[in-house]
Design an enzyme around this catalytic site. Structure first.
Site, PDB file in Angstrom:
ATOM      1  N   CYS A  30       0.837  -1.209   0.000  1.00  0.00           N
ATOM      2  CA  CYS A  30       0.000   0.000   0.000  1.00  0.00           C
ATOM      3  C   CYS A  30       0.873   1.260   0.000  1.00  0.00           C
ATOM      4  O   CYS A  30       1.599   1.514   0.959  1.00  0.00           O
ATOM      5  CB  CYS A  30      -0.898  -0.048   1.235  1.00  0.00           C
ATOM      6  SG  CYS A  30      -1.747   1.487   1.634  1.00  0.00           S
ATOM      7  N   CYS A  33       0.255   3.702   2.836  1.00  0.00           N
ATOM      8  CA  CYS A  33       0.753   3.094   4.076  1.00  0.00           C
ATOM      9  C   CYS A  33       2.258   3.300   4.195  1.00  0.00           C
ATOM     10  O   CYS A  33       2.767   3.633   5.274  1.00  0.00           O
ATOM     11  CB  CYS A  33       0.442   1.598   4.113  1.00  0.00           C
ATOM     12  SG  CYS A  33      -1.311   1.198   4.048  1.00  0.00           S
TER      13      CYS A  33
END
Length: 103
Positions: A30, A33
């Site tokens: 991600c 992230c």
């Protein structure tokens, strides 16, 4: 100790913590992230005496992610005195995360 026992111990620990707990639900793949990683790491170091920070990889800990109904990542959850007091998804600034913890 089985993985299930470890998972339950973790859940007990976060809900029984005397300090506020910030959980960062993320995945290695991600992009947002990965952008949050240095922010969360810095916050964990700066607030280590007053806040416990956990990072949970949703791909490795699917049952914990399911227990918290994680559908978007990153998702940040704050637990105080056994209660979830904040929950926000998406990238956040360090000051936003501090606000969530509400020190």
């Amino acid at each position: 100790m089985t993985h299930t026992d470890t998972r339950q111990l973790f859940l007990n620990t976060i809900f029984e913590s005397e300090k506020p707990v910030l959980i960062d639900f993320f995945a290695a793949w991600c992009g947002p992230c990965r952008l949050m990683t240095p922010v969360v790491d810095q916050l964990a170091e700066e607030l280590k005496d007053s806040v416990t920070v956990y990072k949970i990889d949703v791909d490795l800990e699917t049952q914990i992610a399911d227990k918290f109904n994680i559908t978007n990542i990153p998702t940040f959850i704050v637990i105080k005195n056994g209660t979830i007091t904040a929950r926000e998804a998406g990238g956040r600034s360090k000051s936003d995360l501090i606000r969530l913890i509400d020190l």
